[in-house]
Design a protein around this motif. Sequence first.
Motif, PDB file in Angstrom:
ATOM      1  N   TYR A  87       8.012  -7.507  65.427  1.00 22.27           N
ATOM      2  CA  TYR A  87       7.988  -7.537  63.490  1.00 22.27           C
ATOM      3  C   TYR A  87       8.083  -8.419  63.519  1.00 22.27           C
ATOM      4  N   THR A  88       7.636  -8.981  62.441  1.00 16.91           N
ATOM      5  CA  THR A  88       8.760 -10.265  61.158  1.00 16.91           C
ATOM      6  C   THR A  88       8.758  -9.515  59.314  1.00 16.91           C
ATOM      7  N   LYS A  89       9.788  -9.647  59.208  1.00 17.83           N
ATOM      8  CA  LYS A  89      10.515  -9.406  57.899  1.00 17.83           C
ATOM      9  C   LYS A  89       9.688 -10.027  57.201  1.00 17.83           C
ATOM     10  N   TYR A  93       9.340  -4.553  57.584  1.00 12.10           N
ATOM     11  CA  TYR A  93       8.527  -5.697  58.940  1.00 12.10           C
ATOM     12  C   TYR A  93       7.669  -4.851  59.011  1.00 12.10           C
ATOM     13  N   SER A  94       6.905  -6.218  59.759  1.00 11.72           N
ATOM     14  CA  SER A  94       5.371  -5.184  60.086  1.00 11.72           C
ATOM     15  C   SER A  94       4.826  -6.807  61.006  1.00 11.72           C
ATOM     16  N   HIS A  95       3.730  -5.758  62.261  1.00 12.93           N
ATOM     17  CA  HIS A  95       3.019  -6.151  63.326  1.00 12.93           C
ATOM     18  C   HIS A  95       1.610  -5.958  62.331  1.00 12.93           C
ATOM     19  N   THR A  96       0.728  -6.822  62.520  1.00  4.36           N
ATOM     20  CA  THR A  96      -0.618  -6.904  62.451  1.00  4.36           C
ATOM     21  C   THR A  96      -1.337  -6.950  63.963  1.00  4.36           C
ATOM     22  N   SER A  97      -1.653  -5.904  64.341  1.00 10.23           N
ATOM     23  CA  SER A  97      -2.492  -6.243  65.888  1.00 10.23           C
ATOM     24  C   SER A  97      -4.208  -5.849  65.149  1.00 10.23           C
ATOM     25  N   THR A  98      -5.300  -6.904  66.073  1.00 18.56           N
ATOM     26  CA  THR A  98      -6.591  -6.681  65.898  1.00 18.56           C
ATOM     27  C   THR A  98      -6.936  -5.963  66.554  1.00 18.56           C
ATOM     28  N   PHE A  99      -8.046  -4.838  67.283  1.00 23.97           N
ATOM     29  CA  PHE A  99      -8.698  -4.479  68.094  1.00 23.97           C
ATOM     30  C   PHE A  99     -10.608  -3.851  67.258  1.00 23.97           C
ATOM     31  N   LEU A 100     -11.035  -4.762  68.795  1.00 24.74           N
ATOM     32  CA  LEU A 100     -12.279  -4.505  68.406  1.00 24.74           C
ATOM     33  C   LEU A 100     -12.430  -4.206  67.163  1.00 24.74           C
ATOM     34  N   PHE A 101     -12.421  -5.889  66.881  1.00 26.85           N
ATOM     35  CA  PHE A 101     -12.953  -6.301  65.275  1.00 26.85           C
ATOM     36  C   PHE A 101     -12.311  -5.194  63.982  1.00 26.85           C
ATOM     37  N   ILE A 102     -10.832  -4.176  65.016  1.00 25.51           N
ATOM     38  CA  ILE A 102     -10.569  -3.661  63.380  1.00 25.51           C
ATOM     39  C   ILE A 102      -8.773  -4.333  63.245  1.00 25.51           C
ATOM     40  N   SER A 116      -5.508  -3.871  61.602  1.00 27.53           N
ATOM     41  CA  SER A 116      -4.567  -2.989  61.639  1.00 27.53           C
ATOM     42  C   SER A 116      -3.152  -3.544  61.391  1.00 27.53           C
ATOM     43  N   THR A 117      -2.221  -2.906  59.731  1.00 23.93           N
ATOM     44  CA  THR A 117      -0.968  -3.473  59.783  1.00 23.93           C
ATOM     45  C   THR A 117       0.126  -2.381  60.115  1.00 23.93           C
ATOM     46  N   ASP A 118       1.163  -2.073  61.118  1.00 23.44           N
ATOM     47  CA  ASP A 118       2.560  -1.379  61.260  1.00 23.44           C
ATOM     48  C   ASP A 118       3.083  -2.319  60.243  1.00 23.44           C
ATOM     49  N   THR A 119       3.897  -1.273  60.020  1.00 20.34           N
ATOM     50  CA  THR A 119       5.074  -1.779  59.009  1.00 20.34           C
ATOM     51  C   THR A 119       6.144  -0.656  59.241  1.00 20.34           C
ATOM     52  N   LEU A 120       7.733  -1.131  59.570  1.00 20.32           N
ATOM     53  CA  LEU A 120       8.861  -0.842  59.014  1.00 20.32           C
ATOM     54  C   LEU A 120       9.415  -1.256  57.833  1.00 20.32           C
ATOM     55  N   LYS A 121      10.037  -0.054  57.529  1.00 17.78           N
ATOM     56  CA  LYS A 121      11.046  -0.489  55.697  1.00 17.78           C
ATOM     57  C   LYS A 121      12.232   0.628  56.231  1.00 17.78           C
ATOM     58  N   PHE A 122      12.911  -0.104  56.057  1.00 18.26           N
ATOM     59  CA  PHE A 122      14.847  -0.135  56.034  1.00 18.26           C
ATOM     60  C   PHE A 122      15.540  -0.403  54.975  1.00 18.26           C
ATOM     61  N   ASP A 123      16.451   0.974  55.108  1.00 17.75           N
ATOM     62  CA  ASP A 123      17.335   0.861  53.776  1.00 17.75           C
ATOM     63  C   ASP A 123      18.623   1.889  54.317  1.00 17.75           C
ATOM     64  N   GLY A 124      19.164   1.112  54.101  1.00 15.16           N
ATOM     65  CA  GLY A 124      20.765   1.999  54.765  1.00 15.16           C
ATOM     66  C   GLY A 124      20.271   2.391  55.619  1.00 15.16           C
ATOM     67  N   ASP A 125      20.864   3.704  56.611  1.00 12.79           N
ATOM     68  CA  ASP A 125      19.894   4.039  58.049  1.00 12.79           C
ATOM     69  C   ASP A 125      19.067   4.390  58.382  1.00 12.79           C
ATOM     70  N   LYS A 126      18.210   4.599  57.111  1.00 14.15           N
ATOM     71  CA  LYS A 126      16.888   5.138  57.377  1.00 14.15           C
ATOM     72  C   LYS A 126      15.859   4.173  57.418  1.00 14.15           C
ATOM     73  N   VAL A 127      14.703   4.729  58.191  1.00 14.03           N
ATOM     74  CA  VAL A 127      13.968   3.975  58.473  1.00 14.03           C
ATOM     75  C   VAL A 127      12.049   4.802  58.193  1.00 14.03           C
ATOM     76  N   ILE A 128      11.760   3.699  57.505  1.00 12.43           N
ATOM     77  CA  ILE A 128      10.075   4.684  57.190  1.00 12.43           C
ATOM     78  C   ILE A 128       8.778   3.621  57.279  1.00 12.43           C
ATOM     79  N   GLU A 129       7.694   3.694  58.364  1.00 11.92           N
ATOM     80  CA  GLU A 129       6.841   3.683  58.899  1.00 11.92           C
ATOM     81  C   GLU A 129       5.828   3.851  58.357  1.00 11.92           C
ATOM     82  N   TYR A 130       5.305   2.635  57.970  1.00 11.20           N
ATOM     83  CA  TYR A 130       3.232   2.643  57.116  1.00 11.20           C
ATOM     84  C   TYR A 130       2.697   2.538  58.357  1.00 11.20           C
TER      85      TYR A 130
END
Length: 128
Positions: A123-125, A43-52, A54-68
Amino acid sequence: MNSFKDANGKIKKNWLIGSIAIIVVIIIVGVMLVLPKQLDGKYSHTSTFLFITSTDTLKFDGDKVIEYADGKKTNSGTYKISGDKLEMKISGTNMTAKLADDKKSFVIKSAEGMSSLAKGFKYTKSNK
């Protein structure tokens, strides 16, 4: 047992229909209980701040979540779902989100510390 049959010895229609309805309800409830109560995928969210951008992604697997962050692993943690409430604990930080009915997106409702800046982010899948 005779109450299930009419005067001719045949099973009453009301009992037959009622029995079938009860069996269908039991099957539906059983299926609902076995359906996964977890998320799977990214699941991802993309933000733009001052022309920059960035994409934050949360990966879900079982009961675990990893942020990228922009594809690089930054944090990890666990999560649980209760109804439409998604509760995550990522690297000691608690976050709460509202999960869409189709489980294809969620919106951050609250978070602790610096993560509170993500409040309102959707955040969208990903299909990948």
